[in-house]
Motif scaffolding. Structure first.
Motif, PDB file in Angstrom:
ATOM      1  N   GLY A  12       0.824  -1.211   0.000  1.00  0.00           N
ATOM      2  CA  GLY A  12       0.000   0.000   0.000  1.00  0.00           C
ATOM      3  C   GLY A  12       0.855   1.257   0.000  1.00  0.00           C
ATOM      4  O   GLY A  12       2.003   1.233   0.464  1.00  0.00           O
ATOM      5  N   GLY A  13       0.312   2.327  -0.543  1.00  0.00           N
ATOM      6  CA  GLY A  13       0.961   3.637  -0.460  1.00  0.00           C
ATOM      7  C   GLY A  13       2.257   3.763  -1.237  1.00  0.00           C
ATOM      8  O   GLY A  13       3.069   4.638  -0.968  1.00  0.00           O
ATOM      9  N   SER A  17      -1.604   5.014  -7.454  1.00  0.00           N
ATOM     10  CA  SER A  17      -2.619   5.991  -7.895  1.00  0.00           C
ATOM     11  C   SER A  17      -1.978   7.309  -8.289  1.00  0.00           C
ATOM     12  O   SER A  17      -2.366   7.935  -9.286  1.00  0.00           O
ATOM     13  CB  SER A  17      -3.633   6.237  -6.765  1.00  0.00           C
ATOM     14  OG  SER A  17      -4.180   5.022  -6.332  1.00  0.00           O
ATOM     15  N   ASP A  40      -9.629   0.126  -8.070  1.00  0.00           N
ATOM     16  CA  ASP A  40      -9.455   0.059  -6.623  1.00  0.00           C
ATOM     17  C   ASP A  40     -10.722   0.552  -5.933  1.00  0.00           C
ATOM     18  O   ASP A  40     -11.113   1.712  -6.127  1.00  0.00           O
ATOM     19  CB  ASP A  40      -8.250   0.928  -6.225  1.00  0.00           C
ATOM     20  CG  ASP A  40      -7.934   0.823  -4.747  1.00  0.00           C
ATOM     21  OD1 ASP A  40      -8.721   0.192  -3.996  1.00  0.00           O
ATOM     22  OD2 ASP A  40      -6.893   1.371  -4.334  1.00  0.00           O
ATOM     23  N   THR A 220      10.991  10.883  -7.555  1.00  0.00           N
ATOM     24  CA  THR A 220      11.431  11.294  -6.220  1.00  0.00           C
ATOM     25  C   THR A 220      10.229  11.726  -5.372  1.00  0.00           C
ATOM     26  O   THR A 220       9.161  12.044  -5.899  1.00  0.00           O
ATOM     27  CB  THR A 220      12.414  12.479  -6.335  1.00  0.00           C
ATOM     28  OG1 THR A 220      11.843  13.428  -7.220  1.00  0.00           O
ATOM     29  CG2 THR A 220      13.750  12.031  -6.857  1.00  0.00           C
TER      30      THR A 220
HETATM   31  N1  LIG Z   1       6.522  10.912  -5.424  1.00  0.00           N
HETATM   32  C1  LIG Z   1       5.736  11.312  -4.420  1.00  0.00           C
HETATM   33  N2  LIG Z   1       6.051  12.429  -3.702  1.00  0.00           N
HETATM   34  C2  LIG Z   1       5.268  12.834  -2.669  1.00  0.00           C
HETATM   35  N3  LIG Z   1       4.153  12.202  -2.279  1.00  0.00           N
HETATM   36  C3  LIG Z   1       3.786  11.088  -2.946  1.00  0.00           C
HETATM   37  C4  LIG Z   1       4.550  10.585  -4.062  1.00  0.00           C
HETATM   38  N4  LIG Z   1       3.942   9.465  -4.509  1.00  0.00           N
HETATM   39  C5  LIG Z   1       2.858   9.287  -3.748  1.00  0.00           C
HETATM   40  N5  LIG Z   1       2.762  10.253  -2.814  1.00  0.00           N
HETATM   41  C6  LIG Z   1       1.723  10.396  -1.785  1.00  0.00           C
HETATM   42  O1  LIG Z   1       1.718   9.209  -0.991  1.00  0.00           O
HETATM   43  C7  LIG Z   1       0.394   8.809  -0.683  1.00  0.00           C
HETATM   44  C8  LIG Z   1       0.177   7.394  -1.209  1.00  0.00           C
HETATM   45  O2  LIG Z   1       0.325   7.414  -2.618  1.00  0.00           O
HETATM   46  P1  LIG Z   1      -0.681   6.637  -3.556  1.00  0.00           P
HETATM   47  O3  LIG Z   1      -2.095   6.847  -3.114  1.00  0.00           O
HETATM   48  O4  LIG Z   1      -0.359   6.971  -4.950  1.00  0.00           O
HETATM   49  O5  LIG Z   1      -0.242   5.154  -3.256  1.00  0.00           O
HETATM   50  P2  LIG Z   1      -0.993   3.819  -3.696  1.00  0.00           P
HETATM   51  O6  LIG Z   1       0.055   2.819  -4.003  1.00  0.00           O
HETATM   52  O7  LIG Z   1      -1.976   4.102  -4.766  1.00  0.00           O
HETATM   53  O8  LIG Z   1      -1.760   3.468  -2.351  1.00  0.00           O
HETATM   54  P3  LIG Z   1      -2.879   2.307  -2.157  1.00  0.00           P
HETATM   55  O9  LIG Z   1      -2.091   1.048  -2.152  1.00  0.00           O
HETATM   56  O10 LIG Z   1      -3.520   2.616  -0.862  1.00  0.00           O
HETATM   57  O11 LIG Z   1      -3.790   2.389  -3.330  1.00  0.00           O
HETATM   58  C9  LIG Z   1      -0.527   9.838  -1.323  1.00  0.00           C
HETATM   59  O12 LIG Z   1      -0.843  10.808  -0.343  1.00  0.00           O
HETATM   60  C10 LIG Z   1       0.329  10.469  -2.408  1.00  0.00           C
HETATM   61  O13 LIG Z   1      -0.008  11.821  -2.674  1.00  0.00           O
END
Ligand SMILES: Nc1ncnc2c1ncn2[C@@H]1O[C@H](COP(=O)(O)OP(=O)(O)OP(=O)(O)O)[C@@H](O)[C@H]1O
Ligand SMILES: [Mg+2]
Length: 269
Positions: A12-13, A17, A40, A220
């Motif tokens: 996750g995270g 997305s 999702d 990054t």
């Molecule tokens: N490169 C980045 N720089 C700063 N913040 C980021 C970056 N990538 C993602 N984030 C932040 O980290 C958080 C998690 O990112 P994201 O939702 O894209 O992950 P995910 O893999 O889709 O999560 P999930 O598994 O829950 O669907 C979000 O708040 C997003 O804005």
């Protein structure tokens, strides 16, 4: 036919997305028509473009859940396509109505396994399709892999166990039995902070393990990505001069270069 990518990782995270959100802006900037498919049930990608209140108010026939609902089998797909405020970006959203479909046993989905593939065969107005998957390898991820041309695996540079990645690769291998054309675009290092030794070491290790299957572009950690998301604008449109925007554009170009190289190789083979 569009080229379809699914973004997968059970972690996750890790930026699945966020990558879909900003990459859509970069592809649109390059003049391409992009379709985003939110697979999702958390609906983060949909909320990023359309706002949480609106997304939560959608009924199942207006979301990706429609494809898996037997009572909708003969309905038209028209209500699924939601325009965004950006030229060249359309989204098929998701919300909690997709959750009941996302059961842990993908192989028990029968003919529904091909639901996205069939839907995409009829939706040919797009150049690129990005499918955002949930943080598990259940049915929603499975049907996405069965429909995709490429798997893109966002990886934050901290998971030294790599057990999680092994499970992702095993799942891709399984999906190839139903979708022999599925290829690995590779691992995309996301949320990287080059000031941290641990991140630099992880990058080195991942490149040693997977070689060319790690994209050159490294995403990054940058506040511009977060800020643009809260304004509901891909960074390309929100802050085009930032490093984050330039990086996302480089990523889109690298992906397109890798596709052309892949196509040339297959023609020769
Ligand atoms: N490169 C980045 N720089 C700063 N913040 C980021 C970056 N990538 C993602 N984030 C932040 O980290 C958080 C998690 O990112 P994201 O939702 O894209 O992950 P995910 O893999 O889709 O999560 P999930 O598994 O829950 O669907 C979000 O708040 C997003 O804005
Ligand atoms: Mg997500």
């Amino acid at each position: 036919m569009a080229t379809t990518f699914c973004l997968i990782n059970q972690k996750g995270g890790c930026g699945k997305s966020s990558t879909c959100f900003h990459l859509a802006g970069a592809f649109a900037e390059l003049g391409m028509d992009v379709l985003l498919m939110d697979m999702d049930p958390q609906g983060s990608l949909s909320q990023g473009f359309l706002g949480s209140e609106f997304v939560e108010s959608l009924n199942s026939k207006e979301t990706m859940a429609m494809l898996f609902d037997e009572s909708s089998f003969f309905d038209s797909y028209d209500d699924l396509f939601h325009p965004t405020q950006f030229d060249g970006i359309t989204i098929c959203p998701a919300n909690q109505t997709l959750a009941p479909f996302n059961a842990p046993e993908p192989e028990e989905t029968g003919m529904l396994q091909f639901a996205i593939r069939e839907f995409l065969e009829e939706s040919n107005d797009f150049d690129v399709v990005l499918i955002d998957c949930p943080p598990n390898l259940y049915r929603c991820s499975w049907v996405s892999m069965v429909a995709a041309d490429y798997v893109l695996i966002p990886v934050p540079p901290e998971d030294f166990g790599t057990q999680g990645l092994r499970a992702v690769h095993q799942c891709v291998q399984q999906a190839r039995k139903l979708n022999p054309g599925l290829r690995r675009m590779g691992h995309l290092i996301t949320r990287c902070d080059n000031r941290l030794l641990v991140h630099r070491m992880y990058e080195q290790k991942l490149r040693e393990m997977y070689g060319n299957m790690v994209l050159d572009t490294v995403v990054t950690e940058a506040s511009a990505f977060k800020v643009a998301l809260t304004r509901r604008r891909p960074v390309q449109f929100h802050a085009p001069r930032t490093r984050a925007a330039k990086l996302t554009l480089s990523l889109a170009r690298e992906i397109l270069d890798r596709i052309s190289l892949d196509e040339r190789k297959r023609r020769v083979a």
